[in-house]
Every structure is written in structure tokens, then in C-alpha cells.
Write a protein that holds these residues in place. Structure first.
Motif, PDB file in Angstrom:
ATOM      1  N   ILE A 126      25.499  35.254  38.383  1.00 47.62           N
ATOM      2  CA  ILE A 126      26.747  34.616  37.701  1.00 47.62           C
ATOM      3  C   ILE A 126      27.520  35.538  39.072  1.00 47.62           C
ATOM      4  O   ILE A 126      27.553  36.578  39.179  1.00 47.62           O
ATOM      5  CB  ILE A 126      27.735  35.528  36.181  1.00 47.62           C
ATOM      6  N   ASP A 127      28.117  34.292  39.667  1.00 46.86           N
ATOM      7  CA  ASP A 127      28.486  34.889  41.057  1.00 46.86           C
ATOM      8  C   ASP A 127      29.679  35.726  40.851  1.00 46.86           C
ATOM      9  O   ASP A 127      30.308  35.005  39.620  1.00 46.86           O
ATOM     10  CB  ASP A 127      28.963  33.148  42.333  1.00 46.86           C
ATOM     11  N   ASP A 128      30.552  36.388  41.860  1.00 45.96           N
ATOM     12  CA  ASP A 128      32.202  36.004  42.107  1.00 45.96           C
ATOM     13  C   ASP A 128      32.223  36.852  39.907  1.00 45.96           C
ATOM     14  O   ASP A 128      33.599  36.771  40.573  1.00 45.96           O
ATOM     15  CB  ASP A 128      32.895  35.116  41.794  1.00 45.96           C
ATOM     16  N   PHE A 129      31.508  37.909  40.430  1.00 46.15           N
ATOM     17  CA  PHE A 129      31.492  38.492  38.824  1.00 46.15           C
ATOM     18  C   PHE A 129      32.766  39.303  38.652  1.00 46.15           C
ATOM     19  O   PHE A 129      32.514  40.562  40.163  1.00 46.15           O
ATOM     20  CB  PHE A 129      29.845  39.370  37.816  1.00 46.15           C
ATOM     21  N   ALA A 177      25.781  43.392  45.133  1.00 46.97           N
ATOM     22  CA  ALA A 177      27.099  43.546  45.314  1.00 46.97           C
ATOM     23  C   ALA A 177      27.391  43.134  46.925  1.00 46.97           C
ATOM     24  O   ALA A 177      26.669  43.041  47.991  1.00 46.97           O
ATOM     25  CB  ALA A 177      26.945  45.327  45.709  1.00 46.97           C
ATOM     26  N   GLU A 178      28.037  42.088  46.858  1.00 47.29           N
ATOM     27  CA  GLU A 178      28.466  41.304  48.582  1.00 47.29           C
ATOM     28  C   GLU A 178      29.592  41.712  48.729  1.00 47.29           C
ATOM     29  O   GLU A 178      30.192  42.532  48.035  1.00 47.29           O
ATOM     30  CB  GLU A 178      28.604  39.529  47.861  1.00 47.29           C
ATOM     31  N   GLY A 179      30.064  41.710  50.384  1.00 52.37           N
ATOM     32  CA  GLY A 179      30.489  41.663  50.892  1.00 52.37           C
ATOM     33  C   GLY A 179      30.808  43.501  51.389  1.00 52.37           C
ATOM     34  O   GLY A 179      31.656  44.145  51.732  1.00 52.37           O
ATOM     35  N   ILE A 194      28.001  40.302  42.093  1.00 49.14           N
ATOM     36  CA  ILE A 194      29.736  41.463  41.771  1.00 49.14           C
ATOM     37  C   ILE A 194      30.781  40.957  42.847  1.00 49.14           C
ATOM     38  O   ILE A 194      30.227  40.896  44.276  1.00 49.14           O
ATOM     39  CB  ILE A 194      29.471  42.824  41.862  1.00 49.14           C
ATOM     40  N   ASP A 195      32.329  40.877  42.918  1.00 47.18           N
ATOM     41  CA  ASP A 195      32.662  40.129  43.629  1.00 47.18           C
ATOM     42  C   ASP A 195      32.870  40.708  44.819  1.00 47.18           C
ATOM     43  O   ASP A 195      33.301  41.726  44.326  1.00 47.18           O
ATOM     44  CB  ASP A 195      34.025  39.620  43.319  1.00 47.18           C
ATOM     45  N   GLN A 196      33.288  40.419  46.278  1.00 50.86           N
ATOM     46  CA  GLN A 196      32.987  41.059  46.842  1.00 50.86           C
ATOM     47  C   GLN A 196      34.848  41.330  47.539  1.00 50.86           C
ATOM     48  O   GLN A 196      34.821  43.057  48.375  1.00 50.86           O
ATOM     49  CB  GLN A 196      33.318  40.262  48.433  1.00 50.86           C
TER      50      GLN A 196
END
Ligand code: C2E
Ligand code: CA
Ligand code: CA
Length: 397
Positions: free
Chosen positions: A295-298, A352-354, A318-320
Motif C-alpha cells: 500500500i503506497d503513499d500511506f 519508509a520512502e523519502g 509510509i509516504d515521503q
């Protein structure tokens, strides 16, 4: 790092806070600073500039024209190169603003909670440099629909890859495929300029198939060289409506001798929630076949616990916007912590992205996040450079 050449603007109705922001900018070496005492005043000043400032700091909560309306004008009239949202408002609202600005093609460097401090300002301004390289790629792409369709059919739209690191081992364990249009003149167009158009024109499935093919091809190469990684591929919500997708994806993997367990399909939180009824069946079938589902951009959608637990996800990203700068901003950190908690309870792997700074990296490690992705580790690179990027990676001390 000094920003002597940077042109900035501060839009803030509160005189003391405005002076404070100008002073902090000065301490960081930014001497060209315009000021706007409210949204209308800011637009008036901006329209008189020969060249748009590099960055505008906008307070959201102002009387008269509020920051949200001000940013939408800045975006539509191309009055600035980037904005920073300054506010004491809740993260969900900040996020909405960021999304709105991005949709108009305005670069949002990030949001900073009040009170503004030198550290917060420095962290968010550092992102300007990060975007310099992207700027070079980003000669505003002008193309016709036919050119775009031909590019997709002709193989000019390819996957680049961004490595993912497992906190526990410090090793690269995966990579996300991100679409790039490599034009014959050597320029590279980022997906925000063409993915929405492909989706609108009914070409989303072709795009996903192409990305899957590329991901499988480069994974095969890595396997051959003894590098074991999983691959993640973004799937458009529109592609979820196509009932033949599950069998097609499976066929693509089989052709490359890749197991579905090594492939993760990323679906944005917002698209799952709006098109849930459409996509649920397909998601369930993909999961049955063994694909990982992320699940992207959570944090940017509004899924409830009930909805989340009904969909067979294996991973939560988790969204950046919440990750970047979380070590400095308690509200962002709270969103990150809560997301990690929820994921753990649902048995999902967390990404965790970003992740751009060592401080955010350390905080995420302490909070027990599983996987990190971001500029700290590597920018997205062409498939031919993926192994090089993996080899370059050194875990922070
Ligand atoms: P996304 O799936 O959330 O991908 C992450 C985006 O964040 C990527 O932008 C990546 O380059 C960027 N990024 C990664 N690390 C950092 C960091 O540390 N700091 C910052 N500021 N940014 C970072 P990119 O490649 O421009 O992709 C943008 C979006 O376009 C993606 O967001 C995804 O929603 C969409 N997209 C990309 N490729 C595809 C595709 O093949 N299919 C579909 N449907 N959408 C795609
Ligand atoms: Ca993604
Ligand atoms: Ca994302």
C-alpha cells in the motif's frame, strides 16, 4: 552549505514571524528575500518579478487570501520555482496542500511546522539542491499524444530503479521500478509528466506491463550475478480494473523465470480506497498467486482500519511527506509511529520512502521500521547502473 544566490520570499501575516523567517534565511546566507504581508500582497509582488524566486515560504493560515489559495495562484501562474508550506496545521491538511500544488506542476520542497527554526529551514532548503539534478532533466517536456504513445510502443519508456535497504542487516534487499521516458535527444522525462496522460488515454495497462517486463529483466541479471533482491512495480488504479491483469502479470514473470514472491505490486492508498470495489477481486487473485502487495503513499488516503484489514496487503509504504524531516517535526513523527504500529499489528512489512538524512534514518531504525528507500541511499538509476548503485551503498555508522 550557503545559499548566496538563492532568491526567496516569505509570505506571513504575522510581522514578528515574518521578520524571524527573513532573519533565519539571512543566517543561512540567503540575502535576496522578498516579503509578502498576506496572500494578495505576495501575488502582487511576485507578478512584478522578472524571474520567479527559487523558493517561497507560505504560511497557510492568513486572513484574507489564505495560503492554500495563494499557492494555487503561484502554481497556475508559474510565479515561483518551488514552495515550502509553513504551518502549525495538521499533517493531513499539509499533505492535501502539497498534493494540490504538485498537481499544478509546482515543486513543493516540503512542509515545516511552526515555530520555524534554523534547523528546520536548513533541512527543507537542502532539498533545493537535491532537485537541481532533476531540474536539468526537466526541460518542460513538450510532446504530442501521438509522440507519447509512440514512445511507449517503441520502448522509450523504461524502468529506472531505486534501491531499498533493510534496517536489520543494512543490506540492499529490493528496488522500486520507476518509469522514465528516455527521449532520443538524451533528455529524461519524469513520470509526473506522462503517467497521468497514459492513464487518461487508456494506456495504463501497457505501462504496467512494460515496467514489469523491465523489472523482471533486470532482476534476472541481478540473480545471475548473485545479487538477490525483490522488485517493486507501481500499478495504476485503472490497471486494477482489468480482469485479465493477474494472468498477464503471471505470464510475464514466468517468461523470465521469476517467482511472484519476489515481486511486489505497489498500489496507492487513495486509489485502493476509491476504486476498492473494482480492484479488490484482482488484488485477492494476485495475492493468491503469491505476489506481494504494497500500500503506497500511506497516510495520504483516508483508509480505515476496517478497509485496510480487508485487503490482503503484505507491505505498507509510509509516504515521503511524513518521513522527510520527521526527526525534527513531532507531528510527522507521530504519523510515522502510528503507521508503523498499525502495520505491525496487521503483520505488514514497513517501508519508509523519502529517507534523505541520517537523522531520519536513525529515527526510523529506532522506531523499528523494516526498510528504507530514499536519496540518502540512492536516487533512481537506469537498470544498467543498478548494480553499481547497490555496490556503492554503505550503511551509516
Ligand atoms: P512513488 O511511487 O511514491 O515513487 C517515489 C517517488 O519519490 C519517485 O519519484 C522517487 O524518485 C522519489 N523519491 C525517492 N526517494 C526520494 C527522496 O529521498 N526524496 C525525494 N524528494 N523524492 C524521492 P518519481 O520517479 O518521479 O515518481 C513519481 C511518481 O510517479 C511515483 O511516486 C509513482 O506514483 C508514479 N510512477 C512512477 N513510475 C510509475 C509507473 O511505472 N507506473 C505508475 N502507475 N506510476 C508510476
Ligand atoms: Ca511507489
Ligand atoms: Ca510514494
Amino acid at each position: 552549505m550557503a545559499w548566496n544566490d538563492l532568491q526567496a520570499m516569505v509570505v506571513e501575516d504575522h510581522a514578528f514571524q515574518r521578520r524571524m523567517a527573513v532573519r533565519l534565511l539571512g543566517e543561512l546566507g540567503v540575502s535576496h528575500v522578498l516579503e509578502g504581508v498576506d496572500g494578495l500582497d505576495a501575488l502582487h509582488v511576485l507578478r512584478q518579478q522578472a524571474t520567479p524566486p527559487d523558493v517561497v515560504l507560505v504560511d497557510l493560515d492568513m486572513p484574507g487570501m489564505d495560503g492554500i489559495e495563494c499557492i494555487s495562484h503561484i502554481a497556475r501562474e508559474h510565479l515561483a520555482r518551488s514552495v515550502v508550506v509553513v504551518s502549525a496545521l495538521e499533517p493531513a491538511l499539509l499533505n492535501t496542500v502539497q498534493r494540490m500544488a504538485r498537481a499544478c506542476g509546482l515543486r513543493v520542497l516540503g512542509s515545516v511546522e511552526k515555530p520555524l527554526t534554523r534547523d528546520k529551514l536548513e533541512a527543507v532548503l537542502n532539498r533545493i539542491d537535491d532537485h537541481v539534478g532533476e531540474d536539468a532533466d526537466e526541460v518542460p517536456a513538450k510532446f504530442t499524444l501521438q509522440e507519447l504513445a509512440d514512445a511507449l510502443a517503441g520502448g522509450e519508456i523504461v524502468a529506472w530503479f531505486q534501491p531499498q535497504i533493510e534496517f536489520a542487516s543494512g543490506k540492499v534487499i529490493g528496488a522500486e521500478a520507476l518509469a522514465r521516458w528516455e527521449r532520443p535527444d538524451g533528455s529524461v522525462v519524469r513520470p509526473c509528466h506522462f503517467v497521468p496522460i497514459l492513464e487518461r488515454e487508456g494506456l495504463a495497462s501497457e505501462l504496467t506491463d512494460r515496467m514489469l517486463e523491465d523489472a523482471c529483466r533486470w532482476k534476472q541479471r541481478c540473480d545471475h550475478d548473485g545479487i538477490r533482491i525483490k522488485m517493486s512495480v507501481n500499478v495504476s488504479a485503472v490497471a486494477l480494473a482489468d480482469p485479465s491483469a493477474a494472468d498477464r502479470y503471471q505470464a510475464i514473470l514466468e517468461r523470465h523465470d521469476i517467482k511472484p514472491e519476489d515481486l511486489i505490486l505497489e498500489i496507492t492508498e487513495s486509489s485502493v480506497m476509491t476504486d476498492a470495489a473494482l480492484g479488490l477481486g484482482l488484488l485477492a487473485r494476485l495475492r493468491l498467486k503469491g505476489f506481494g502487495l504494497s500500500i503506497d503513499d500511506f497516510g495520504t488516503g483516508y483508509s480505515s482500519l476496517a478497509q485496510l484489514s480487508q485487503i490482503p496487503f503484505t507491505e505498507l509504504k509510509i509516504d515521503q511527506d511524513f518521513v522527510f524531516g520527521a526527526h525534527l517535526q513531532p507531528r510527522k513523527r507521530a504519523v510515522v509511529e502510528t503507521s508503523l504500529d498499525l502495520a505491525r499489528k496487521l503483520g505488514l512489512t514497513t517501508v519508509a520512502e523519502g529517507v534523505e538524512s541520517i537523522e531520519d534514518w536513525q529515527m526510523l531504525a529506532e522506531l523499528g521500521c523494516d526498510i528504507a528507500q530514499g536519496y540518502l541511499i540512492s536516487r533512481p538509476v537506469p537498470g544498467s547502473e543498478l548494480q553499481l548503485a547497490i555496490g556503492r551503498w554503505r550503511r551509516p555508522a
